[in-house]
Design a protein around this motif. Structure first.
Motif, PDB file in Angstrom:
ATOM      1  N   ILE A  67       0.859  -1.181   0.000  1.00 22.25           N
ATOM      2  CA  ILE A  67       0.000   0.000   0.000  1.00 22.25           C
ATOM      3  C   ILE A  67       0.895   1.231   0.000  1.00 22.25           C
ATOM      4  CG2 ILE A  67      -1.788   1.293   1.212  1.00 22.25           C
ATOM      5  CD1 ILE A  67      -2.715  -1.314   2.470  1.00 22.25           C
ATOM      6  N   VAL A  68       0.674   2.111  -0.961  1.00 21.69           N
ATOM      7  CA  VAL A  68       1.479   3.326  -1.083  1.00 21.69           C
ATOM      8  C   VAL A  68       0.558   4.533  -1.032  1.00 21.69           C
ATOM      9  CG1 VAL A  68       3.120   4.616  -2.495  1.00 21.69           C
ATOM     10  CG2 VAL A  68       3.187   2.113  -2.493  1.00 21.69           C
ATOM     11  N   ASN A  69       0.852   5.479  -0.133  1.00 26.61           N
ATOM     12  CA  ASN A  69       0.129   6.748  -0.110  1.00 26.61           C
ATOM     13  C   ASN A  69       1.117   7.880   0.155  1.00 26.61           C
ATOM     14  OD1 ASN A  69       0.658   6.768   2.651  1.00 26.61           O
ATOM     15  ND2 ASN A  69      -1.374   6.030   3.209  1.00 26.61           N
ATOM     16  N   LYS A  70       0.601   9.078   0.322  1.00 23.74           N
ATOM     17  CA  LYS A  70       1.476  10.245   0.470  1.00 23.74           C
ATOM     18  C   LYS A  70       2.293  10.191   1.756  1.00 23.74           C
ATOM     19  CE  LYS A  70      -2.138  13.131   2.580  1.00 23.74           C
ATOM     20  NZ  LYS A  70      -1.492  13.203   3.917  1.00 23.74           N
ATOM     21  N   ASP A  71       1.836   9.376   2.717  1.00 20.89           N
ATOM     22  CA  ASP A  71       2.536   9.294   3.995  1.00 20.89           C
ATOM     23  C   ASP A  71       3.567   8.177   4.042  1.00 20.89           C
ATOM     24  OD1 ASP A  71       1.121  11.408   5.282  1.00 20.89           O
ATOM     25  OD2 ASP A  71      -0.613  10.087   5.403  1.00 20.89           O
ATOM     26  N   GLY A  72       3.605   7.317   3.020  1.00 18.00           N
ATOM     27  CA  GLY A  72       4.600   6.257   3.047  1.00 18.00           C
ATOM     28  C   GLY A  72       4.124   4.994   2.363  1.00 18.00           C
ATOM     29  N   THR A  73       4.800   3.889   2.714  1.00 18.95           N
ATOM     30  CA  THR A  73       4.550   2.601   2.082  1.00 18.95           C
ATOM     31  C   THR A  73       4.331   1.544   3.161  1.00 18.95           C
ATOM     32  OG1 THR A  73       5.948   3.182   0.208  1.00 18.95           O
ATOM     33  CG2 THR A  73       5.494   0.848   0.528  1.00 18.95           C
ATOM     34  N   LEU A  74       3.384   0.635   2.901  1.00 19.05           N
ATOM     35  CA  LEU A  74       3.117  -0.471   3.815  1.00 19.05           C
ATOM     36  C   LEU A  74       3.289  -1.785   3.062  1.00 19.05           C
ATOM     37  CD1 LEU A  74       0.394  -0.769   6.493  1.00 19.05           C
ATOM     38  CD2 LEU A  74       0.639  -2.621   4.839  1.00 19.05           C
ATOM     39  N   LEU A  75       3.978  -2.731   3.697  1.00 20.36           N
ATOM     40  CA  LEU A  75       4.204  -4.051   3.118  1.00 20.36           C
ATOM     41  C   LEU A  75       3.672  -5.103   4.076  1.00 20.36           C
ATOM     42  CD1 LEU A  75       7.885  -3.612   1.859  1.00 20.36           C
ATOM     43  CD2 LEU A  75       5.807  -3.436   0.493  1.00 20.36           C
ATOM     44  N   SER A  76       2.880  -6.054   3.560  1.00 21.61           N
ATOM     45  CA  SER A  76       2.325  -7.105   4.391  1.00 21.61           C
ATOM     46  C   SER A  76       1.929  -8.287   3.509  1.00 21.61           C
ATOM     47  CB  SER A  76       1.101  -6.592   5.171  1.00 21.61           C
ATOM     48  OG  SER A  76       0.635  -7.574   6.078  1.00 21.61           O
ATOM     49  N   THR A  77       1.437  -9.352   4.138  1.00 25.29           N
ATOM     50  CA  THR A  77       0.967 -10.508   3.382  1.00 25.29           C
ATOM     51  C   THR A  77      -0.489 -10.840   3.667  1.00 25.29           C
ATOM     52  OG1 THR A  77       1.806 -11.993   5.113  1.00 25.29           O
ATOM     53  CG2 THR A  77       3.251 -11.560   3.233  1.00 25.29           C
ATOM     54  N   ARG A  78      -1.051 -10.299   4.753  1.00 26.32           N
ATOM     55  CA  ARG A  78      -2.462 -10.557   5.024  1.00 26.32           C
ATOM     56  C   ARG A  78      -2.998  -9.463   5.935  1.00 26.32           C
ATOM     57  NH1 ARG A  78      -5.153 -14.161   8.734  1.00 26.32           N
ATOM     58  NH2 ARG A  78      -3.111 -14.936   9.387  1.00 26.32           N
ATOM     59  N   GLU A 132      -8.001   3.352   8.021  1.00 27.09           N
ATOM     60  CA  GLU A 132      -7.617   2.369   9.035  1.00 27.09           C
ATOM     61  C   GLU A 132      -7.147   1.085   8.369  1.00 27.09           C
ATOM     62  OE1 GLU A 132     -10.359   1.589  12.206  1.00 27.09           O
ATOM     63  OE2 GLU A 132     -11.195   3.607  12.081  1.00 27.09           O
ATOM     64  N   SER A 133      -6.218   0.391   9.037  1.00 25.70           N
ATOM     65  CA  SER A 133      -5.749  -0.881   8.510  1.00 25.70           C
ATOM     66  C   SER A 133      -5.371  -1.800   9.652  1.00 25.70           C
ATOM     67  CB  SER A 133      -4.563  -0.673   7.566  1.00 25.70           C
ATOM     68  OG  SER A 133      -3.605   0.178   8.147  1.00 25.70           O
ATOM     69  N   VAL A 134      -5.607  -3.092   9.443  1.00 26.65           N
ATOM     70  CA  VAL A 134      -5.296  -4.127  10.412  1.00 26.65           C
ATOM     71  C   VAL A 134      -4.560  -5.236   9.669  1.00 26.65           C
ATOM     72  CG1 VAL A 134      -6.181  -5.774  12.097  1.00 26.65           C
ATOM     73  CG2 VAL A 134      -7.358  -3.589  11.761  1.00 26.65           C
ATOM     74  N   PHE A 135      -3.394  -5.625  10.197  1.00 30.46           N
ATOM     75  CA  PHE A 135      -2.583  -6.620   9.514  1.00 30.46           C
ATOM     76  C   PHE A 135      -2.220  -7.724  10.507  1.00 30.46           C
ATOM     77  CE2 PHE A 135      -1.896  -2.423   7.800  1.00 30.46           C
ATOM     78  CZ  PHE A 135      -2.249  -2.610   6.476  1.00 30.46           C
ATOM     79  N   LYS A 136      -2.348  -8.970  10.055  1.00 33.34           N
ATOM     80  CA  LYS A 136      -2.215 -10.108  10.953  1.00 33.34           C
ATOM     81  C   LYS A 136      -0.940 -10.896  10.734  1.00 33.34           C
ATOM     82  CE  LYS A 136      -7.258 -10.449  11.217  1.00 33.34           C
ATOM     83  NZ  LYS A 136      -8.442 -11.308  10.996  1.00 33.34           N
ATOM     84  N   THR A 176       7.794  -1.971  12.100  1.00 32.94           N
ATOM     85  CA  THR A 176       7.604  -3.354  11.692  1.00 32.94           C
ATOM     86  C   THR A 176       7.125  -4.161  12.888  1.00 32.94           C
ATOM     87  OG1 THR A 176       9.402  -3.158  10.081  1.00 32.94           O
ATOM     88  CG2 THR A 176       8.694  -5.375  10.644  1.00 32.94           C
ATOM     89  N   ALA A 177       6.150  -5.080  12.671  1.00 39.52           N
ATOM     90  CA  ALA A 177       5.626  -5.901  13.761  1.00 39.52           C
ATOM     91  C   ALA A 177       4.975  -7.148  13.180  1.00 39.52           C
ATOM     92  CB  ALA A 177       4.615  -5.119  14.593  1.00 39.52           C
ATOM     93  N   ASP A 178       4.778  -8.156  14.057  1.00 36.02           N
ATOM     94  CA  ASP A 178       4.110  -9.388  13.625  1.00 36.02           C
ATOM     95  C   ASP A 178       2.640  -9.128  13.314  1.00 36.02           C
ATOM     96  OD1 ASP A 178       6.463 -10.759  13.904  1.00 36.02           O
ATOM     97  OD2 ASP A 178       5.986 -11.587  15.870  1.00 36.02           O
TER      98      ASP A 178
END
Length: 535
Positions: A231-242, A251-255, A268-270
């Protein structure tokens, strides 16, 4: 094959009134019976249908031209510019072949399906299975439109009973806010849920999302994705698998293991929760927060970050690394706080409870600590104790360490200050204590000067030029200035009236070798691995 009959520009439900000869009358009579026969035959072909279920048959409303064909016992219609009706839906095409027995229509040219006042499907070719209400539409541009979205692909299967459209070739979905592309996809027109597969890309004004599998609800604006995602937006980049992401609230929730990266920090976190409007993040499991501007790295089991305030908190096996030049300062605590100064990008680090400190030239323990990168000052609170690889130990109620070029330049010990240096030549300890002590250091953190202010006491061993011990000096004085060379007292100056004596080596009693409160605790000195919770 039976002889074909044609009716051009006519209504098939009215009898032709022009009767020229008897033969034509007979043919028209036969035609009328033949036209009505499909309804009778349909009941015979589908014995499971009950009386009154004739609405399952696709109904021809009108056409510009109609040709009836009967071949090998199968009746069909060839319809030009026809309109069909089935279960409330209308089907349009330039040409259609309707198999009356199987209730299947093949249509070509300007195909259009209208279902209620919400769904429109257009394409070049249609295969419609009336019994299952499945429409397979294909063409150079096949489009499904409802009130909120437009789906474009080359071929799709649309179940008019369930309202679910499915495509297995690259498709593109557009609404007011989003453009979504994928190689495969399913759209539920009732729930407004999309499921996309393979090379999925969602683009809007706020962000761009790429993933392998995506479930998107256009009503709730939640996206659920699986597989390597970005996910890329003006505030940065997010990398995940689920995880899941709300395009409306942000809002976003990543597991799974997830990383948020922007120009100021990396988190970075689990598992991770990100608050969209403020871009705050909260992570659990092996949390790592990297402050890019000052090379500060926070680690722990749990942590969160508030971007607008530049505030981070991390706890559970928490430790911080601050990299300066070629050295690293490690601080471990039950809880760590980080405060960023937005004006100059400096930072204040605070450790609370059970603090361990490790640096190549000194180590320490205390109950709490504060480190300010603006002036390179470290404050140690509640019974701090510090050690050096140059064989000294320092204690006090509070200690302030001042760094210059990432090396200790001065230490200020307040209240019950106690300095111990190990003299490896005589295998004994030089000691200084007082109300306040300023300790100054030379290169490689070697102790060079100690200034005692108030209630000064010292015990040090006098060594001659041949490195032989002369005796033990015990001195009491309100203020003292001690100069050190190789951890030995080289010179001492007293301000005020000193009270002291030199004890010859053979007359030194064990009790005279130590000042009150002496406790050499080098065994408590933390290692780098212990500071990192690895031992």
């Amino acid at each position: 094959m039976k002889k074909k009959l044609f009716i051009k520009v006519c209504n098939p439900f009215k009898l032709l009134r022009v009767i020229l000869i008897k033969d034509i009358i007979l043919k028209l009579t036969f035609f009328t019976i033949l036209f009505a026969s499909p309804y009778i035959m349909a009941q015979q072909v589908t014995p499971s249908q009950q009386p009154g279920a004739t609405s399952d048959i696709v109904e021809l409303l009108k056409s510009d031209e109609l040709e009836l064909i009967s071949e090998n016992g199968v009746d069909s219609r060839r319809v030009i510019n026809g309109i069909f009706k089935h279960k409330g839906a209308l089907l349009y095409s330039d040409l259609a072949i309707q198999n009356v027995s199987t209730n299947i229509i093949e249509a070509y040219g300007n195909v259009r399906i209208l279902q209620g006042d919400t769904i429109t499907v257009t394409g070049d070719t249609l295969h419609y299975f009336g019994n299952s209400r499945i429409a397979i539409v294909s063409g150079r541009k096949t489009v499904l439109k409802d009130k909120v979205k437009t789906l474009t692909t080359r071929k799709m299967e649309y179940n008019m009973a369930s309202g679910i459209a499915y495509y297995k070739v690259p498709g593109r979905t557009v609404d007011v806010e989003n453009v979504l592309t994928s190689n495969e996809g399913i759209y539920n027109t009732n729930t407004k849920e999309f499921t996309y597969y393979k090379k999925v890309k969602l683009v809007n004004k706020k962000y761009t999302l790429t993933t392998d599998t995506l479930l998107y609800n256009s009503v709730t604006k939640w996206s659920y994705f699986n597989g390597p995602s970005k996910i890329v937006n003006k505030d940065g980049t997010l990398l995940s698998t689920r995880g899941q992401y709300n395009s409306l609230t942000g809002e976003s929730v990543f597991k799974t293991r997830t990383t948020v990266d922007n120009d100021t920090y990396t988190l970075t976190a689990d598992s991770l929760f990100v608050e969209g409007q403020k871009n705050n993040g909260q992570g659990k499991g092996n949390v790592v927060i990297v402050a890019k501007k000052d090379n500060t790295i926070l680690n722990g089991d749990h942590g969160f970050y508030r971007k607008a305030e530049g505030f981070s908190k991390i706890y559970g096996h928490a430790y911080v690394r601050n990299v300066v030049s070629n050295d690293t300062l490690y601080i471990r605590a039950d809880t760590l706080y980080s405060f960023e100064n937005m004006r100059d990008s400096t930072r204040r680090l605070v450790g609370d409870r059970n603090v361990f400190i490790y640096k190549s030239d000194f180590q320490g323990k205390c109950d709490s600590i504060s480190y300010n990168t603006a002036d390179s000052t470290i404050l140690f609170f509640k019974k701090p104790i510090l050690w050096s690889n140059q064989h000294y130990q320092m204690e006090g109620d509070t200690i302030s360490a001042f760094l210059v070029n990432n090396a200790i330049n001065r230490m200020l010990l307040r209240s019950k200050a106690f300095v111990i240096t190990e003299d490896t030549l005589v295998n004994q300890f030089n000691q200084v204590k007082g109300r306040t002590i300023n300790a100054y250091f030379a290169a490689e953190s070697k102790l060079r000067q100690v200034l005692v202010d108030g209630n000064g006491e010292s015990v040090y061993y006098a060594i001659d030029d041949k490195e032989k011990m002369i005796g033990l000096n015990r001195v009491e004085c309100g203020r003292m200035n001690l100069l050190f060379v190789d951890n030995r007292v080289n010179r001492i100056a007293f301000i005020g009236k000193p009270d002291g004596r030199l004890i010859p080596p053979r007359q030194i009693k064990p009790v005279e070798r130590q000042l009150d409160g002496f406790n050499w605790r080098v065994s408590d000195k933390p290692t780098r691995l212990k500071t990192l919770w690895l031992e």
